[in-house]
Scaffold this motif. Structure first.
Motif, mmCIF file in Angstrom:
data_model
loop_
_atom_site.group_PDB
_atom_site.id
_atom_site.type_symbol
_atom_site.label_atom_id
_atom_site.label_comp_id
_atom_site.label_asym_id
_atom_site.label_seq_id
_atom_site.Cartn_x
_atom_site.Cartn_y
_atom_site.Cartn_z
ATOM 1 N N VAL A 169 49.413 20.677 42.120
ATOM 2 C CA VAL A 169 48.203 21.216 41.493
ATOM 3 C C VAL A 169 48.348 22.724 41.292
ATOM 4 N N GLN A 170 49.013 23.395 42.231
ATOM 5 C CA GLN A 170 49.262 24.833 42.098
ATOM 6 C C GLN A 170 50.050 25.144 40.826
ATOM 7 N N MET A 224 25.958 37.675 48.271
ATOM 8 C CA MET A 224 26.951 38.220 47.346
ATOM 9 C C MET A 224 28.341 38.186 47.957
ATOM 10 N N LEU A 225 28.420 38.419 49.267
ATOM 11 C CA LEU A 225 29.719 38.388 49.943
ATOM 12 C C LEU A 225 30.323 36.992 49.876
ATOM 13 N N VAL A 226 29.504 35.980 50.059
ATOM 14 C CA VAL A 226 29.974 34.598 49.979
ATOM 15 C C VAL A 226 30.488 34.293 48.569
ATOM 16 N N LEU A 227 29.787 34.751 47.560
ATOM 17 C CA LEU A 227 30.223 34.540 46.177
ATOM 18 C C LEU A 227 31.537 35.272 45.893
ATOM 19 N N LYS A 228 31.667 36.497 46.396
ATOM 20 C CA LYS A 228 32.904 37.252 46.182
ATOM 21 C C LYS A 228 34.080 36.572 46.870
ATOM 22 N N ILE A 229 33.868 36.072 48.075
ATOM 23 C CA ILE A 229 34.927 35.360 48.794
ATOM 24 C C ILE A 229 35.287 34.087 48.044
ATOM 25 N N GLY A 230 34.286 33.373 47.557
ATOM 26 C CA GLY A 230 34.534 32.156 46.786
ATOM 27 C C GLY A 230 35.332 32.438 45.518
ATOM 28 N N HIS A 231 34.977 33.503 44.822
ATOM 29 C CA HIS A 231 35.727 33.867 43.612
ATOM 30 C C HIS A 231 37.153 34.271 43.967
ATOM 31 N N PHE A 232 37.308 35.006 45.045
ATOM 32 C CA PHE A 232 38.651 35.425 45.457
ATOM 33 C C PHE A 232 39.527 34.221 45.793
ATOM 34 N N LEU A 233 38.964 33.245 46.487
ATOM 35 C CA LEU A 233 39.755 32.098 46.928
ATOM 36 C C LEU A 233 40.002 31.078 45.827
ATOM 37 N N MET A 284 44.213 31.292 45.271
ATOM 38 C CA MET A 284 44.584 31.928 46.531
ATOM 39 C C MET A 284 44.404 30.954 47.696
ATOM 40 N N PHE A 285 43.405 30.092 47.619
ATOM 41 C CA PHE A 285 43.169 29.112 48.680
ATOM 42 C C PHE A 285 44.375 28.189 48.852
ATOM 43 N N ASP A 325 39.319 31.381 42.188
ATOM 44 C CA ASP A 325 39.568 31.750 40.790
ATOM 45 C C ASP A 325 41.026 31.493 40.441
ATOM 46 N N ARG A 326 41.242 31.171 39.199
ATOM 47 C CA ARG A 326 42.597 30.883 38.729
ATOM 48 C C ARG A 326 43.428 32.163 38.693
ATOM 49 N N ARG A 327 44.668 32.065 39.166
ATOM 50 C CA ARG A 327 45.582 33.208 39.196
ATOM 51 C C ARG A 327 46.666 33.007 38.145
#
Length: 95
Positions: A55-56, A2-11, A62-63, A13-15
């Motif tokens: 692309v940004q 779950m931590l890996v998924l949360k980090i992936g979403h944080f990095l 966030m990545f 996900d579209r802002r």
């Protein structure tokens, strides 16, 4: 897991943010360096960050923010370090 998924979403996900035109300004130095460095084999070194900046503009993450910040921070730090070294050399020469 779950931590890996949360980090992936944080990095990745579209802002949503205002002022995304700044990414175009951020890409300009990279584009200029890529065009100048084309003859010396440095084209791809500078065009990749320029493409990331563009692309940004359309899909900001966030990545990509971290990559752009790291590149500009590293370049600025190196420039300041070399500038201070030159100032020290000039001061030593004057004495």
């Amino acid at each position: 897991m779950m931590l890996v998924l949360k980090i992936g979403h944080f990095l990745f996900d579209r802002r949503q943010q205002k002022g995304r035109w700044l990414f175009v300004l951020a890409s300009l130095p990279f584009l200029i360096f890529a065009l100048v460095g084309r003859e010396y084999g440095a084209f791809f070194i500078y065009i990749i960050p320029a493409v990331i900046c563009i692309v940004q503009l359309f899909y900001s993450t966030m990545f990509s923010w971290i990559i752009i910040f790291s590149l500009y921070f590293t370049g600025s730090s190196m420039y300041v370090f070399l500038l201070i070294g030159d100032i020290v050399k000039i001061i030593k020469k004057v004495r």
